[in-house]
Design a protein around this motif. Structure first.
Motif, short mmCIF file in Angstrom:
data_model
loop_
_atom_site.label_atom_id
_atom_site.label_comp_id
_atom_site.label_asym_id
_atom_site.label_seq_id
_atom_site.Cartn_x
_atom_site.Cartn_y
_atom_site.Cartn_z
N GLY A 149 0.80 -1.22 0.00
CA GLY A 149 0.00 0.00 0.00
C GLY A 149 0.83 1.27 0.00
O GLY A 149 0.88 1.97 1.02
N TYR A 150 1.46 1.58 -1.11
CA TYR A 150 2.21 2.82 -1.22
C TYR A 150 1.43 3.85 -2.02
O TYR A 150 0.79 3.53 -3.03
N ASP A 151 1.51 5.09 -1.58
CA ASP A 151 0.77 6.17 -2.21
C ASP A 151 1.01 6.23 -3.72
O ASP A 151 0.05 6.35 -4.50
N VAL A 152 2.25 6.16 -4.14
CA VAL A 152 2.55 6.33 -5.56
C VAL A 152 1.94 5.20 -6.40
O VAL A 152 1.56 5.42 -7.56
N LEU A 153 1.80 4.02 -5.83
CA LEU A 153 1.16 2.92 -6.56
C LEU A 153 -0.31 3.24 -6.81
O LEU A 153 -0.83 3.01 -7.91
N ALA A 154 -0.97 3.77 -5.79
CA ALA A 154 -2.38 4.12 -5.95
C ALA A 154 -2.57 5.34 -6.86
O ALA A 154 -3.56 5.42 -7.59
N GLN A 155 -1.61 6.28 -6.83
CA GLN A 155 -1.69 7.40 -7.77
C GLN A 155 -1.67 6.89 -9.21
O GLN A 155 -2.41 7.37 -10.06
N GLY A 156 -0.81 5.90 -9.46
CA GLY A 156 -0.74 5.35 -10.81
C GLY A 156 -1.94 4.50 -11.17
O GLY A 156 -2.54 4.66 -12.24
N ALA A 157 -2.32 3.59 -10.26
CA ALA A 157 -3.37 2.63 -10.56
C ALA A 157 -4.75 3.28 -10.66
O ALA A 157 -5.62 2.81 -11.40
N SER A 158 -4.98 4.35 -9.91
CA SER A 158 -6.31 4.97 -9.88
C SER A 158 -6.61 5.83 -11.11
O SER A 158 -7.77 6.11 -11.40
N GLY A 159 -5.57 6.26 -11.82
CA GLY A 159 -5.76 7.17 -12.93
C GLY A 159 -5.34 8.60 -12.62
O GLY A 159 -5.33 9.46 -13.52
N LEU A 160 -4.99 8.88 -11.35
CA LEU A 160 -4.60 10.25 -10.99
C LEU A 160 -3.40 10.71 -11.81
O LEU A 160 -3.39 11.83 -12.33
N MET A 161 -2.39 9.88 -11.95
CA MET A 161 -1.21 10.29 -12.71
C MET A 161 -1.55 10.48 -14.18
O MET A 161 -0.96 11.34 -14.85
N HIS A 162 -2.50 9.72 -14.69
CA HIS A 162 -2.88 9.83 -16.11
C HIS A 162 -3.47 11.20 -16.42
O HIS A 162 -3.31 11.69 -17.54
#
Length: 392
Positions: A149-162
């Protein structure tokens, strides 16, 4: 529940959550942020750490007086005790804490506390009034339970980084661990609601939150657009998908943020810039039109803005009710808040004379008290006081 705090320095504790005891077994950011907000409102928060301590204690630079500013950001008003859950005597100490606890917050890997007999099914049998709040990265059941559960993983997986970054650039991480922050806020709200519900039912319950769903919720209009149309929002840099002008615009010496959310604000902007006729231009009379014809409108606005400094336009636009703001660095952000009459930080001093600056609780209460009682604790700093409180 107990109204007696574990340390003498907190006698007379007040606030809307005075008397609530929270065991904070969480680490890093999301869980500690939630428990710090609870502590600001008067809850007694006991931070239970491993003998090695919360790993963010070692995350430096930056630091102040040898202490990690990362750790300091989410751990004020807490007492620290180091317990080895593999040690029988330390588990007995934790059990004694559980007798007095209203809330337990943890972010171990799903199922990780079961081997110590500290999972929710086991503890709910012993302590039916306990509110047990668990936070994971990608869910507590199914294949996501195995993912870290790392923040950057969820940023990527959720679509936020996109949706973050320049249209012709790479997907970009936000400048702060925003998934952890949103998840902590969701957990904080859930704990408050569970305490309210328990007042009538007399029963605790298990709250499970995760970074992935928190970020999908936090993407609000972007997630709604994807769910309702099946189309993924695209990266637009500093542009807003539904509003224009809304973002940074060049001036004579830099940039300024302008945010026009309706036709009246846009008309006032045009008048302030000396081009009132632009508000009557058929291309720009509606928000839909301004969105469709962004490029020529941007050219016109920046031509006018380029005649004066950012400081000039910031004052001039605020004077006529056009939402605008400077683009500051973080130190500038703190200074700007002070210029507006806010008190964005508090200084917390330890008995040894060292101190830590802490960002103030963001909500003011008209009657109830928000308190800043103690600086972030050093590892195991409050062991003796806590054990005396427990009479172990």
């Amino acid at each position: 529940m107990t109204t007696t705090p574990p340390t003498g320095s907190e006698q007379g504790l007040s606030g809307p959550l005075a008397g609530v005891v929270v065991l904070d077994l969480s680490r890093v950011l999301a869980g500690p942020y939630a428990t710090m907000l609870l502590s600001d409102l008067g809850a007694t928060v006991i931070k239970v750490e491993s003998p090695q301590g919360d790993e963010t204690r070692t995350w430096r630079p930056p630091e102040r007086d040898g202490e990690s500013t990362y750790f300091q950001s989410v751990n004020r008003n807490k007492q620290s005790i180091a317990l080895d859950l593999g040690d029988e005597q330390d588990r007995e100490t934790l059990e004694a804490l559980l007798v007095r606890a209203d809330v337990l917050v943890e972010n171990f890997k799903p199922g990780g506390l079961a081997r110590f007999g500290l999972d929710y099914p086991t503890l709910s049998e012993k302590y039916p009034g306990l509110i047990y709040a668990s936070l994971s990265g990608f869910g507590h059941e199914g294949p996501g339970a195995k993912l870290p559960g790392y923040d950057v993983l969820a940023q990527g997986a959720s679509g936020l980084m996109h949706v973050t970054g320049s249209p012709d650039g790479e997907p970009t991480k936000a400048g702060v661990a925003v998934v952890d922050v949103i998840s902590g806020l969701h957990l904080y709200g859930a704990v408050l609601a569970a305490l309210y519900e328990r007042a009538s039912s007399g029963k605790g319950q298990h709250l499970t939150a995760n970074l992935m769903l928190s970020m999908l919720s936090g993407l609000v209009n972007q997630t709604s657009a994807a769910a309702n149309t099946g189309n993924s929002p695209r990266r637009m840099g500093n542009e807003h998908p539904s509003l224009f002008p809304y973002g940074p615009f060049r001036t004579a010496d830099g940039e300024i943020i302008i945010a026009c959310g309706n036709n009246g604000q846009f008309a006032r902007l045009c008048t302030a810039l000396g081009c009132p006729e632009a508000a009557e231009d058929s291309r720009w009379q509606t928000m839909a039109g301004r969105n469709e014809h962004r490029d020529p409108l941007r050219d016109l606005l920046e031509e006018k803005l380029g005649q004066q400094s950012s400081e000039h336009w910031s004052a001039a636009l605020r004077e006529v009710g056009v939402p605008s703001a400077p683009i500051n660095d973080v130190v500038g952000g703190l200074d700007f808040a002070r210029q507006l009459g806010m008190e964005p930080t508090v200084e917390l001093t330890r008995e040894d004379g060292t101190s830590a600056a802490s960002v103030a609780h963001p909500v003011k209460w008209s009657r109830s008290e928000v308190s800043y009682r103690s600086a972030p604790p050093r590892l195991d700093e409050n062991r003796e006081q806590i054990l005396r409180w427990l009479q172990v």
